[in-house]
Design an enzyme around this catalytic site. Structure first.
Site, PDB file in Angstrom:
ATOM      1  N   GLY A   1      37.603  17.148  44.499  1.00  0.00           N
ATOM      2  CA  GLY A   1      38.580  16.651  45.460  1.00  0.00           C
ATOM      3  C   GLY A   1      37.985  15.491  46.241  1.00  0.00           C
ATOM      4  O   GLY A   1      36.823  15.123  46.061  1.00  0.00           O
ATOM      5  N   LEU A   2      38.786  14.945  47.120  1.00  0.00           N
ATOM      6  CA  LEU A   2      38.369  13.804  47.927  1.00  0.00           C
ATOM      7  C   LEU A   2      37.181  14.148  48.812  1.00  0.00           C
ATOM      8  O   LEU A   2      36.971  15.311  49.167  1.00  0.00           O
ATOM      9  CB  LEU A   2      39.519  13.360  48.838  1.00  0.00           C
ATOM     10  CG  LEU A   2      40.763  12.792  48.190  1.00  0.00           C
ATOM     11  CD1 LEU A   2      41.878  12.612  49.228  1.00  0.00           C
ATOM     12  CD2 LEU A   2      40.454  11.467  47.507  1.00  0.00           C
ATOM     13  N   SER A   3      36.438  13.126  49.208  1.00  0.00           N
ATOM     14  CA  SER A   3      35.414  13.308  50.222  1.00  0.00           C
ATOM     15  C   SER A   3      36.117  13.782  51.493  1.00  0.00           C
ATOM     16  O   SER A   3      37.123  13.208  51.907  1.00  0.00           O
ATOM     17  CB  SER A   3      34.698  11.978  50.487  1.00  0.00           C
ATOM     18  OG  SER A   3      33.760  12.120  51.527  1.00  0.00           O
TER      19      SER A   3
ATOM     20  N   SER B   1      37.612  16.700  51.776  1.00  0.00           N
ATOM     21  CA  SER B   1      38.733  17.589  51.461  1.00  0.00           C
ATOM     22  C   SER B   1      38.445  19.051  51.789  1.00  0.00           C
ATOM     23  O   SER B   1      39.366  19.851  51.912  1.00  0.00           O
ATOM     24  CB  SER B   1      39.120  17.469  49.980  1.00  0.00           C
ATOM     25  OG  SER B   1      38.066  17.910  49.151  1.00  0.00           O
ATOM     26  N   GLY B   2      37.178  19.410  51.912  1.00  0.00           N
ATOM     27  CA  GLY B   2      36.815  20.787  52.220  1.00  0.00           C
ATOM     28  C   GLY B   2      36.128  21.514  51.082  1.00  0.00           C
ATOM     29  O   GLY B   2      35.956  22.738  51.138  1.00  0.00           O
ATOM     30  N   LYS B   3      35.719  20.777  50.056  1.00  0.00           N
ATOM     31  CA  LYS B   3      35.055  21.399  48.900  1.00  0.00           C
ATOM     32  C   LYS B   3      33.841  22.212  49.322  1.00  0.00           C
ATOM     33  O   LYS B   3      33.720  23.386  48.971  1.00  0.00           O
ATOM     34  CB  LYS B   3      34.609  20.320  47.897  1.00  0.00           C
ATOM     35  CG  LYS B   3      35.685  19.512  47.278  1.00  0.00           C
ATOM     36  CD  LYS B   3      35.135  18.426  46.374  1.00  0.00           C
ATOM     37  CE  LYS B   3      34.204  17.453  47.041  1.00  0.00           C
ATOM     38  NZ  LYS B   3      34.765  16.679  48.152  1.00  0.00           N
ATOM     39  N   SER B   4      32.952  21.592  50.046  1.00  0.00           N
ATOM     40  CA  SER B   4      31.717  22.263  50.450  1.00  0.00           C
ATOM     41  C   SER B   4      31.995  23.385  51.441  1.00  0.00           C
ATOM     42  O   SER B   4      31.363  24.446  51.376  1.00  0.00           O
ATOM     43  CB  SER B   4      30.737  21.258  51.056  1.00  0.00           C
ATOM     44  OG  SER B   4      30.308  20.351  50.066  1.00  0.00           O
TER      45      SER B   4
ATOM     46  N   SER C   1      30.100  21.730  44.019  1.00  0.00           N
ATOM     47  CA  SER C   1      31.003  20.927  44.846  1.00  0.00           C
ATOM     48  C   SER C   1      30.715  19.446  44.642  1.00  0.00           C
ATOM     49  O   SER C   1      29.716  18.931  45.144  1.00  0.00           O
ATOM     50  CB  SER C   1      30.804  21.262  46.329  1.00  0.00           C
ATOM     51  OG  SER C   1      31.013  22.624  46.565  1.00  0.00           O
TER      52      SER C   1
END
Length: 159
Positions: free
Chosen positions: A36-38, A40-43, A107
């Protein structure tokens, strides 16, 4: 995929196999690939999931884009070629962890479908689970968060 340059190397199998490791751990390995975008909440999601799985006795390890670029991939930049190599290497490392019975939470922005597909095929060729998780976040929200200041730099023409 990257070309195999060394011709005098051979995979060295061990005496302990994947099912035996799964029996020892009480679970098998898998890669969950957060993209997903930087911002976006992945981490953030991966950290929360890591904690939840750990509390349930699951062997889990989180591979984060910045952490990888500070070590194994510190020689790579952000060109299309370097991004592809970054993701390929992470895919290979993820596969090794999965073989060891670890649930891997990877991630990575990984914007190119072809790069993620290569990692998926790498896992599938070895009968290893690969689950891609797209963390859907609007550009507006990601820009509001902008934890690294990347959107601000992009809007200013700096990157």
């Amino acid at each position: 995929m990257s070309e195999q340059k060394a011709t005098n190397v051979y995979w060295q199998g061990g005496e302990i196999n994947r099912p035996e490791r799964a029996q020892l751990l009480g679970h098998g390995g898998a890669t969950l690939w957060f993209t997903g975008l930087s911002g976006s909440g992945k981490s953030t999601i991966a950290v929360a999931l890591e904690q939840a799985l750990y509390k349930r006795g699951v062997l889990v390890y989180r591979l984060d884009g910045d952490n990888i670029r500070l070590g194994i991939n510190k020689n790579l930049g952000f060109s299309a070629e370097d991004r592809a190599e970054n993701i390929r290497r992470v895919g290979e490392v993820s596969k090794l962890f999965v073989d060891g019975g670890v649930i891997v939470l990877s991630s990575f922005i990984s914007p190119y479908l072809v790069d993620r597909q290569i990692v998926r095929e790498l896992h599938e060729a070895s009968n290893m689970p690969f689950i891609e998780v797209f963390v859907d976040c609007s550009l507006e929200v990601a820009e509001e968060r902008d934890p690294k200041g990347l959107y601000k730099k992009a809007r200013a023409g700096e990157i």
